[in-house]
Write a protein that holds these residues in place. Structure first.
Motif, short mmCIF file in Angstrom:
data_model
loop_
_atom_site.label_atom_id
_atom_site.label_comp_id
_atom_site.label_asym_id
_atom_site.label_seq_id
_atom_site.Cartn_x
_atom_site.Cartn_y
_atom_site.Cartn_z
N VAL A 97 0.84 -1.20 0.00
CA VAL A 97 0.00 0.00 0.00
C VAL A 97 0.87 1.25 0.00
O VAL A 97 0.65 2.19 -0.77
CB VAL A 97 -0.95 0.02 1.21
CG1 VAL A 97 -1.77 1.30 1.24
CG2 VAL A 97 -1.86 -1.20 1.20
N THR A 98 1.88 1.28 0.85
CA THR A 98 2.68 2.49 1.04
C THR A 98 3.55 2.82 -0.17
O THR A 98 3.67 3.99 -0.55
CB THR A 98 3.55 2.35 2.30
OG1 THR A 98 2.72 2.17 3.43
CG2 THR A 98 4.40 3.60 2.52
N LEU A 99 4.18 1.82 -0.79
CA LEU A 99 5.04 2.09 -1.94
C LEU A 99 4.27 2.69 -3.12
O LEU A 99 4.70 3.70 -3.69
CB LEU A 99 5.78 0.82 -2.36
CG LEU A 99 7.01 0.44 -1.54
CD1 LEU A 99 7.62 -0.85 -2.05
CD2 LEU A 99 8.05 1.55 -1.58
N ILE A 250 7.44 7.89 2.28
CA ILE A 250 7.22 6.56 2.86
C ILE A 250 7.26 6.62 4.38
O ILE A 250 6.37 6.12 5.07
CB ILE A 250 8.27 5.56 2.33
CG1 ILE A 250 8.03 5.33 0.84
CG2 ILE A 250 8.19 4.25 3.10
CD1 ILE A 250 9.03 4.38 0.21
N ALA A 251 8.30 7.27 4.93
CA ALA A 251 8.45 7.32 6.38
C ALA A 251 7.52 8.33 7.04
O ALA A 251 7.19 8.18 8.22
CB ALA A 251 9.90 7.65 6.73
N GLY A 252 7.08 9.35 6.30
CA GLY A 252 6.28 10.41 6.92
C GLY A 252 4.81 10.35 6.61
O GLY A 252 4.10 11.34 6.81
N ALA A 253 4.33 9.19 6.11
CA ALA A 253 2.93 9.08 5.73
C ALA A 253 2.04 8.59 6.87
O ALA A 253 0.90 8.19 6.63
CB ALA A 253 2.79 8.15 4.53
N VAL A 254 2.53 8.62 8.09
CA VAL A 254 1.78 8.06 9.22
C VAL A 254 0.44 8.77 9.39
O VAL A 254 -0.61 8.12 9.47
CB VAL A 254 2.61 8.16 10.52
CG1 VAL A 254 1.81 7.63 11.70
CG2 VAL A 254 3.92 7.41 10.38
N GLY A 264 -1.16 0.94 5.55
CA GLY A 264 0.21 1.06 5.09
C GLY A 264 1.21 0.88 6.22
O GLY A 264 0.85 0.63 7.37
N ILE A 265 2.48 1.06 5.89
CA ILE A 265 3.52 0.83 6.89
C ILE A 265 3.54 1.95 7.93
O ILE A 265 3.93 1.74 9.08
CB ILE A 265 4.89 0.66 6.20
CG1 ILE A 265 5.89 0.04 7.18
CG2 ILE A 265 5.40 1.99 5.68
CD1 ILE A 265 7.14 -0.45 6.51
N GLY A 266 3.10 3.16 7.54
CA GLY A 266 3.00 4.24 8.52
C GLY A 266 1.96 3.93 9.58
O GLY A 266 2.16 4.17 10.77
N ARG A 267 0.83 3.41 9.14
CA ARG A 267 -0.22 3.01 10.09
C ARG A 267 0.24 1.84 10.96
O ARG A 267 -0.08 1.76 12.14
CB ARG A 267 -1.50 2.65 9.34
CG ARG A 267 -2.68 2.35 10.25
CD ARG A 267 -3.98 2.24 9.44
NE ARG A 267 -5.09 1.85 10.27
CZ ARG A 267 -5.79 2.67 11.02
NH1 ARG A 267 -5.48 3.96 11.04
NH2 ARG A 267 -6.80 2.23 11.74
N LEU A 268 1.02 0.93 10.37
CA LEU A 268 1.58 -0.18 11.15
C LEU A 268 2.48 0.35 12.26
O LEU A 268 2.42 -0.13 13.40
CB LEU A 268 2.37 -1.11 10.22
CG LEU A 268 3.14 -2.25 10.91
CD1 LEU A 268 2.18 -3.22 11.59
CD2 LEU A 268 4.01 -2.99 9.90
N ALA A 269 3.32 1.34 11.95
CA ALA A 269 4.20 1.92 12.96
C ALA A 269 3.38 2.58 14.06
O ALA A 269 3.70 2.44 15.26
CB ALA A 269 5.14 2.93 12.31
#
Length: 314
Positions: A97-99, A250-254, A264-269
């Motif tokens: 999702v994030t990529l 990618i890293a700042g999409a939380v 996505g990976i931001g939501r996972l974090a």
């Protein structure tokens, strides 16, 4: 070129090593019991001890670090304490999702910011320059999550052109891509504004060089001088910003992923932090750090291709 590449690879590997040591130290060596933090203050001592054994926290720190690094090379990042599944599978699933979201946002930002910056530089101190500068200031000032909420109110609630959130999965490619449009636009606006400003400054800097005046003296058209000479020689700072922006997207999409409820990976974090899942947090943090280091490595190599003069200096 071979020597330059080997030096860059060595620097890349050393930076990854330092990043992994810092992340491991911050998660595992700081005061506090990781198992107790994960289970909460009401957990029984025997439950905490069992979780420590399950996570390998009863082993010496250097053993845990070497085991983590060795697992990273084989794809075994351990199991999530809250999800009960391998962390590598979680990250891979969320990256699907994030990529694409980051790639779409970067495409929008480059498609808007680069030509707008070139247009502003070509019309310096005239109306186009003022318009581009105004857009840049507004875009940088607006938070992406707030702009995302505004997009939801406009295009989801009022016009009903897009869904307000969620992700249907890539089994339906058109619906999946459509669900990423609004969050990609929300992420792209600040990056397009930054890229506009950087492109404008880079082109203006090159426009004062002697070879531009030489091209003008030869009678070349304004468009050819602009795109073949000025923009081409201004690509190094532009490519640098684009590389940094991809890492940030990618890293700042939380926040944006949480606004649009995207898995996505931001939501996972964010979920791992709220659930105190330290195994997931450590590996996601390392993924973010590795991504930034990798992108910087690739951008550094691109300099050698964009500007052959740098190869002679190195």
């Amino acid at each position: 070129m071979t020597g330059i590449l080997l030096r860059r690879l060595g620097s890349f590997a050393l930076t990854l090593l330092i990043a992994s040591l810092l992340i491991f130290a911050s998660m595992d060596l700081l005061p506090g019991n990781a198992a107790a933090i994960l289970l909460g203050t009401a957990a029984r001592p025997d439950t905490i001890a069992a979780l420590e054994q399950q996570l390998g926290l009863d082993q010496p720190a250097y053993i845990r670090y070497l085991s983590w690094v060795a697992g990273a090379f084989t794809g075994d990042l351990g199991n999530s304490a809250s999800y009960g599944v391998p962390v590598s599978g979680l990250i891979a699933e969320r990256l699907a999702v994030t990529l694409p979201l980051a790639a779409l946002a970067l495409f929008i930002a480059v498609a808007i910011g680069t030509p707008l910056g070139v247009w502003a530089a070509a019309r310096w101190r005239r109306a186009p320059d003022r318009i581009a500068s105004g857009f840049s200031q507004i875009g940088i000032a607006i938070p992406d999550f707030w702009f995302g909420l505004l997009l939801i109110l406009t295009f989801s609630t009022t016009l009903q052109w897009f869904s307000a959130g969620g992700f249907p999965g890539w089994q339906a490619p058109f619906s999946a891509l459509k669900s990423l449009v609004l969050p990609a636009v929300a992420l792209a606006l600040p990056q397009a504004a930054i890229l506009t400003r950087v492109t404008r400054s880079a082109v203006l800097d090159v426009a004062s060089e002697d070879f531009i005046r030489t091209a003008q003296a030869k009678g070349l058209t304004e468009g050819r001088i602009l795109w073949r000479h000025a923009v081409r020689n201004a690509l190094v700072p532009i490519v640098t910003i684009i590389g940094l922006q991809f890492s940030f997207l990618i890293a700042g999409a939380v926040l944006v992923e949480n606004v649009f409820n995207l898995p996505g990976i931001g939501r996972l974090a964010y979920q791992a932090l709220s659930q105190r899942d330290l195994v997931v947090i450590r590996n996601v943090a390392m993924f973010f750090a590795g991504l930034v280091i990798l992108v910087n490595f690739l951008v550094d190599l691109s300099y050698l291709w964009l500007d052959p003069r740098l190869r002679a200096r190195r």
